[in-house]
Design a protein around this motif. Structure first.
Motif, PDB file in Angstrom:
ATOM      1  N   ASP A 136       0.557  -1.144  -0.131  1.00 35.57           N
ATOM      2  CA  ASP A 136      -0.108   0.290  -0.206  1.00 35.57           C
ATOM      3  C   ASP A 136       0.699   1.041  -0.030  1.00 35.57           C
ATOM      4  OD1 ASP A 136      -2.557   1.241   0.022  1.00 35.57           O
ATOM      5  OD2 ASP A 136      -1.631   1.754   2.224  1.00 35.57           O
ATOM      6  N   LYS A 142       1.448   9.320  -2.309  1.00 34.53           N
ATOM      7  CA  LYS A 142       0.728   9.761  -1.505  1.00 34.53           C
ATOM      8  C   LYS A 142       1.775   9.909  -0.185  1.00 34.53           C
ATOM      9  CE  LYS A 142      -4.421   9.380  -0.569  1.00 34.53           C
ATOM     10  NZ  LYS A 142      -5.154   8.743   0.274  1.00 34.53           N
ATOM     11  N   LYS A 220      -3.614  -1.956  -7.095  1.00 36.38           N
ATOM     12  CA  LYS A 220      -3.483   0.046  -6.562  1.00 36.38           C
ATOM     13  C   LYS A 220      -2.944   0.459  -7.564  1.00 36.38           C
ATOM     14  CE  LYS A 220      -1.836   3.132  -3.158  1.00 36.38           C
ATOM     15  NZ  LYS A 220      -1.504   3.079  -2.028  1.00 36.38           N
ATOM     16  N   ARG A 234      -9.624   6.812  -5.524  1.00 36.80           N
ATOM     17  CA  ARG A 234      -9.049   6.125  -5.233  1.00 36.80           C
ATOM     18  C   ARG A 234      -9.367   6.129  -3.362  1.00 36.80           C
ATOM     19  NH1 ARG A 234      -2.739   8.306  -4.836  1.00 36.80           N
ATOM     20  NH2 ARG A 234      -2.350   7.045  -2.948  1.00 36.80           N
ATOM     21  N   LEU A 237      -9.797   2.539  -1.474  1.00 36.64           N
ATOM     22  CA  LEU A 237      -8.245   1.960  -0.994  1.00 36.64           C
ATOM     23  C   LEU A 237      -8.481   2.330   0.582  1.00 36.64           C
ATOM     24  CD1 LEU A 237      -5.467   2.705  -3.800  1.00 36.64           C
ATOM     25  CD2 LEU A 237      -7.167   0.523  -3.350  1.00 36.64           C
ATOM     26  N   ASN A 238      -9.277   3.128   1.257  1.00 36.78           N
ATOM     27  CA  ASN A 238      -8.991   3.510   2.639  1.00 36.78           C
ATOM     28  C   ASN A 238      -9.712   2.703   2.926  1.00 36.78           C
ATOM     29  OD1 ASN A 238      -7.345   5.746   2.529  1.00 36.78           O
ATOM     30  ND2 ASN A 238      -8.721   7.082   2.215  1.00 36.78           N
ATOM     31  N   HIS A 241      -9.845   1.346   6.722  1.00 35.34           N
ATOM     32  CA  HIS A 241      -9.046   2.428   8.074  1.00 35.34           C
ATOM     33  C   HIS A 241      -8.860   2.879   8.718  1.00 35.34           C
ATOM     34  CE1 HIS A 241      -5.387   3.023   4.378  1.00 35.34           C
ATOM     35  NE2 HIS A 241      -5.857   1.440   4.640  1.00 35.34           N
TER      36      HIS A 241
HETATM   37  N1  GLY Z   1      -3.764   4.347   1.075  1.00 34.76           N
HETATM   38  C1  GLY Z   1      -4.448   4.681   0.372  1.00 34.76           C
HETATM   39  C2  GLY Z   1      -3.852   5.455  -1.273  1.00 34.76           C
HETATM   40  O1  GLY Z   1      -2.630   5.354  -1.321  1.00 34.76           O
HETATM   41  O2  GLY Z   1      -4.669   5.940  -1.216  1.00 34.76           O
END
Ligand code: GLY
Length: 249
Positions: A136, A142, A220, A234, A237-238, A241
């Protein structure tokens, strides 16, 4: 070894496999121009792999220095960030030089954010040594530090020039840290990969690391190529979290 290529605001490769640390010098030389390299790492990881990484870079002719800070999420703060920027200035790194982020998510975030600011931006290589960073945080550019008001409140989108994921480094991970990275693998399985989900249901966390990391990174990569700057897709992808950060706190 498996290679995944990201074609977003910047094009870079993610290489995944065993024994890759020793090829770092060659890989860094192939990026061109740099003479000095600063390895950014923490007090857990640098004693394990710092020598090997330094030797590989020295063998390819680089002048190598390091910035090593005490391990822990609490160190991902403005004070460590400023110390790192000051250290880079004292080391006289120029805009054509490189940083190497050797460690997990905290190291990658700090080094990446410093790379985005130092001299208005220099290049860096991510060497993730945790499963979480491998699948990740080392991919997608990021970067951030925490502020007293909350997590990841100051940062930048600043993609690396290369991600070198040596699966051998996962062998020294404490089992709880490996399991915590598995949450990210489960995330990709739930979002995109029913086959992987079934493998995890059958075998638990005993999976082939190289192919599972490469598979997650491909998912990803696809998301990052569509929404690099986190305007919509995107955010998926959380998944998990928020509760993860709650448990962590
Ligand atoms: N960890 C989530 C992202 O990179 O968007």
């Amino acid at each position: 070894m498996k290679t995944v290529t990201v074609n977003a605001s910047k094009t870079y490769e993610i290489k995944i496999g065993s024994g890759l640390l020793d090829s770092l010098g060659m890989e860094a030389a192939a990026l061109g121009k740099a003479a000095r390299i600063c390895i950014v790492s923490d007090s857990n990881v640098f004693p394990l792999y710092g020598r090997q990484v330094t030797d590989s870079l020295n063998a390819s002719g680089f002048t190598v220095s390091d910035f090593v800070f005490p391990a822990g999420e609490h160190m991902k703060n403005a004070e460590t960030f400023l110390s790192l920027l000051n250290a880079l200035a004292e080391m006289e790194l120029t805009r054509s030089d490189l940083l190497v982020a050797l460690g997990g998510g905290v190291v990658g975030d700090l080094a990446g954010f410093a790379a985005s600011c130092y001299l208005r931006g220099i290049r860096y290589i991510q060497i993730p040594t945790t499963l979480l960073a491998a699948v990740d945080s080392s991919v997608g550019g990021k970067t951030a530090i925490d502020l007293p008001a909350g997590k990841n409140l100051a940062g930048a989108f600043w993609p690396p020039s290369l991600v070198l994921c040596d699966t051998d480094t996962l062998r020294t991970l404490p089992s709880d840290i490996f399991r915590d990275g598995c949450a990210e693998v489960i995330k990709y399985a739930i979002l995109y990969d029913p086959e992987l989900f079934n493998v995890l249901m059958e075998n638990g966390i005993h999976f082939d690391r190289e192919s599972v990391i490469a598979g997650c990174v491909q998912w990803k990569r696809d998301v990052v190529m569509e929404d690099e700057f986190d305007r919509g897709l995107r955010m998926k992808l959380n998944l998990g979290h928020t509760i993860g950060h709650g448990v962590e706190a």
